[in-house]
Write an enzyme that holds these catalytic residues in place. Structure first.
Site, PDB file in Angstrom:
ATOM      1  N   ARG A 162       0.819  -1.224   0.000  1.00 63.38           N
ATOM      2  CA  ARG A 162       0.000   0.000   0.000  1.00 63.38           C
ATOM      3  C   ARG A 162       0.856   1.278   0.000  1.00 63.38           C
ATOM      4  NH1 ARG A 162      -3.211  -3.597  -0.627  1.00 63.38           N
ATOM      5  NH2 ARG A 162      -5.356  -3.639   0.118  1.00 63.38           N
ATOM      6  N   SER A 237     -10.831  -0.481   2.834  1.00 63.92           N
ATOM      7  CA  SER A 237     -10.103  -0.615   4.104  1.00 63.92           C
ATOM      8  C   SER A 237      -9.676   0.769   4.583  1.00 63.92           C
ATOM      9  CB  SER A 237      -8.831  -1.437   3.915  1.00 63.92           C
ATOM     10  OG  SER A 237      -9.134  -2.721   3.466  1.00 63.92           O
ATOM     11  N   GLU A 333      -5.063   3.808   6.063  1.00 61.35           N
ATOM     12  CA  GLU A 333      -4.613   3.573   4.700  1.00 61.35           C
ATOM     13  C   GLU A 333      -5.068   4.746   3.826  1.00 61.35           C
ATOM     14  OE1 GLU A 333      -6.662   1.194   1.456  1.00 61.35           O
ATOM     15  OE2 GLU A 333      -5.495  -0.342   2.455  1.00 61.35           O
TER      16      GLU A 333
HETATM   17  N1  EPU Z   1     -10.964 -10.491   9.902  1.00 57.40           N
HETATM   18  C1  EPU Z   1     -11.705 -10.503  11.067  1.00 57.40           C
HETATM   19  N2  EPU Z   1     -12.707  -9.584  11.183  1.00 57.40           N
HETATM   20  C2  EPU Z   1     -13.014  -8.700  10.215  1.00 57.40           C
HETATM   21  C3  EPU Z   1     -12.246  -8.695   9.029  1.00 57.40           C
HETATM   22  C4  EPU Z   1     -11.222  -9.600   8.886  1.00 57.40           C
HETATM   23  O1  EPU Z   1     -11.474 -11.286  11.979  1.00 57.40           O
HETATM   24  O2  EPU Z   1     -13.956  -7.919  10.402  1.00 57.40           O
HETATM   25  C5  EPU Z   1      -9.923 -11.516   9.726  1.00 57.40           C
HETATM   26  C6  EPU Z   1     -10.359 -12.559   8.714  1.00 57.40           C
HETATM   27  O3  EPU Z   1     -11.086 -13.583   9.290  1.00 57.40           O
HETATM   28  C7  EPU Z   1      -9.039 -13.074   8.177  1.00 57.40           C
HETATM   29  C8  EPU Z   1      -8.147 -11.848   8.253  1.00 57.40           C
HETATM   30  O4  EPU Z   1      -8.761 -10.930   9.159  1.00 57.40           O
HETATM   31  O5  EPU Z   1      -8.507 -14.065   9.023  1.00 57.40           O
HETATM   32  C9  EPU Z   1      -7.921 -11.184   6.902  1.00 57.40           C
HETATM   33  O6  EPU Z   1      -9.151 -10.811   6.342  1.00 57.40           O
HETATM   34  P1  EPU Z   1      -9.362 -10.648   4.746  1.00 57.40           P
HETATM   35  O7  EPU Z   1      -8.762 -11.786   4.017  1.00 57.40           O
HETATM   36  O8  EPU Z   1     -10.806 -10.320   4.529  1.00 57.40           O
HETATM   37  O9  EPU Z   1      -8.450  -9.432   4.344  1.00 57.40           O
HETATM   38  P2  EPU Z   1      -8.064  -8.092   5.093  1.00 57.40           P
HETATM   39  O10 EPU Z   1      -6.696  -8.227   5.662  1.00 57.40           O
HETATM   40  O11 EPU Z   1      -9.151  -7.702   6.028  1.00 57.40           O
HETATM   41  C10 EPU Z   1      -6.945  -7.089   2.905  1.00 57.40           C
HETATM   42  C11 EPU Z   1      -6.960  -5.779   2.165  1.00 57.40           C
HETATM   43  C12 EPU Z   1      -8.228  -5.634   1.345  1.00 57.40           C
HETATM   44  C13 EPU Z   1      -8.287  -6.796   0.370  1.00 57.40           C
HETATM   45  C14 EPU Z   1      -8.275  -8.108   1.168  1.00 57.40           C
HETATM   46  C15 EPU Z   1      -8.238  -9.321   0.281  1.00 57.40           C
HETATM   47  C16 EPU Z   1      -5.631  -4.253   3.522  1.00 57.40           C
HETATM   48  C17 EPU Z   1      -5.651  -3.089   4.439  1.00 57.40           C
HETATM   49  N3  EPU Z   1      -6.846  -4.686   3.112  1.00 57.40           N
HETATM   50  O12 EPU Z   1      -8.030  -7.059   3.857  1.00 57.40           O
HETATM   51  O13 EPU Z   1      -8.152  -4.426   0.600  1.00 57.40           O
HETATM   52  O14 EPU Z   1      -9.463  -6.731  -0.429  1.00 57.40           O
HETATM   53  O15 EPU Z   1      -7.087  -8.160   1.986  1.00 57.40           O
HETATM   54  O16 EPU Z   1      -7.000  -9.433  -0.327  1.00 57.40           O
HETATM   55  O17 EPU Z   1      -4.566  -4.769   3.189  1.00 57.40           O
HETATM   56  C18 EPU Z   1      -8.750  -2.121   0.468  1.00 57.40           C
HETATM   57  O18 EPU Z   1      -7.546  -1.866   0.476  1.00 57.40           O
HETATM   58  O19 EPU Z   1      -9.622  -1.214   0.370  1.00 57.40           O
HETATM   59  C19 EPU Z   1      -9.189  -3.510   0.598  1.00 57.40           C
HETATM   60  C20 EPU Z   1     -10.473  -3.832   0.712  1.00 57.40           C
END
Ligand code: EPU
Length: 337
Positions: A162, A237, A333
């Site tokens: 990012r 995010s 972010e």
């Molecule tokens: N999780 C929770 N609670 C929540 C959300 C997530 O416990 O409310 C846990 C999930 O269960 C999982 C972990 O966190 O174990 C990761 O969750 P997820 O795979 O949904 O991805 P993320 O880390 O929450 C990142 C990016 C997203 C991108 C997704 C998928 C960042 C800041 N965000 O989210 O990007 O779509 O991975 O690759 O890196 C964005 O930048 O706007 C965005 C949506």
């Protein structure tokens, strides 16, 4: 070239925040861009792309340039790959769909990300195991200071999670006018081991999915977890996933053995901010017209008439609680304006 005054930016930011631009100009050509930069109507310039990664906490006292440069051109191609030049004002998801329709591979995992092509390199957008840098060749820019054109190669962009040189060392100095992408025409490199994509593809029983099927799977996942900014204002995010060192991680992991994490190296571990925020009790909570989305705690939302300041107050409240509960600092972010 037409310059407007005191223009509402409500329709130009996906958080749907009311704020005005002192001066505003929609840019449809490089010539217009040069003229606007030379207009001297205001000493400060503010570049606006898709408005999908910013939180407006005040009116913008500047000349706001809305980059509306359009067009997609094939620069070169052979049997296996194609190089496309895409103008900065093209909508990101429409560009992804153009690629899928032409069977150009590489951006299918980045389906449905809000924003424009020209702002995608600034924060090296990423999702489901793919980042913009994986398909990026170089980009064309214009210097705000002297209107010279300059190309930035992939190496010069310093892409990281990012982040890029445009968000860091040379922030606010260059305007990205177009991006060159290198995509595959055959033997697509399909990235489908990311947990939720794998599960989604299992549902359609596809072991060797097409890039169209991958794109559709990503769209279904995103639609189920992330609010549509056309219906509820948001900026994807709001926070980055924090990185902690191995000593901090050992303590954290002992205390919260069930917490998810990604090992980046021997010394660095990334913790999902969404998990931290959920465990801090904020998921699905609403405060006035601001709130934390019910399906993804990383996303802050505007239910209608929230101000940027109110969203920022909620973000700070979350930061403080997460720090208190886990001793981890989570950082935004999105750009706070
Ligand atoms: N999780 C929770 N609670 C929540 C959300 C997530 O416990 O409310 C846990 C999930 O269960 C999982 C972990 O966190 O174990 C990761 O969750 P997820 O795979 O949904 O991805 P993320 O880390 O929450 C990142 C990016 C997203 C991108 C997704 C998928 C960042 C800041 N965000 O989210 O990007 O779509 O991975 O690759 O890196 C964005 O930048 O706007 C965005 C949506």
């Amino acid at each position: 070239m037409h310059i407007e005054e005191h223009k509402s930016l409500r329709d130009y930011n996906t958080f749907n925040i009311q704020a005005t631009a002192r001066y505003f100009c929609s840019i449809g050509s490089i010539q217009d861009l040069k003229l606007a930069l030379q207009s001297n109507i205001h000493p400060d310039i503010f570049i606006l792309g898709g408005g999908s990664n910013m939180l407006l906490t005040k009116n913008i006292e500047a000349l706001v340039l809305h980059i509306n440069l359009k067009g997609i051109k094939i620069i070169s191609e052979d049997k296996n790959s194609v190089v496309l030049n895409v103008m900065a004002g093209e909508n990101w998801h429409e560009f992804v769909q153009y690629c899928i329709n032409n069977d150009y591979g590489g951006v299918e995992n980045l389906s449905l990300i809000p924003g424009n092509v020209g702002t995608a390199p600034i924060q090296n957008i990423g999702a489901y195991g793919v980042e913009l840098k994986d398909v990026f060749l170089d980009c064309n820019t214009l210097s705000i200071e002297n209107q010279f054109e300059k190309k930035f190669t992939k190496e010069e962009c310093n892409f990281a999670y990012r982040n890029s040189i445009f968000k860091d060392q040379i922030k606010g100095k260059y305007i990205i006018t177009s991006v060159n992408f290198k995509l595959t025409k055959s033997d697509h490199k399909k990235i489908i081991d990311y947990g939720s994509i794998k599960d989604e593809l299992k549902k359609i029983n596809s072991h060797s999915p097409s890039i169209k099927e991958i794109s559709e799977a990503v769209i279904r996942i995103r639609e189920s977890k992330l609010p549509n900014p056309k219906k509820i204002g948001n900026s994807g995010s709001f926070f980055k996933n924090p990185t902690i060192n191995n000593i901090q991680f050992e303590k954290f992991n002992k205390k919260f053995p069930k917490a998810p994490f990604y090992k980046l190296s021997e010394f660095e571990f990334k913790i999902p901010a969404g998990w931290l925020i959920e465990k801090s009790g904020f998921k699905g909570q609403r405060f006035g017209d601001t709130g934390v989305h019910k399906n993804q705690a990383l996303v802050l939302v505007n239910y209608g008439n929230a101000s940027g300041k109110e969203i920022l107050e909620l973000a700070e409240k979350i930061q403080t609680k997460v720090k208190k509960d886990f001793n981890i600092l989570i950082e935004p972010e999105v750009n706070i304006v």
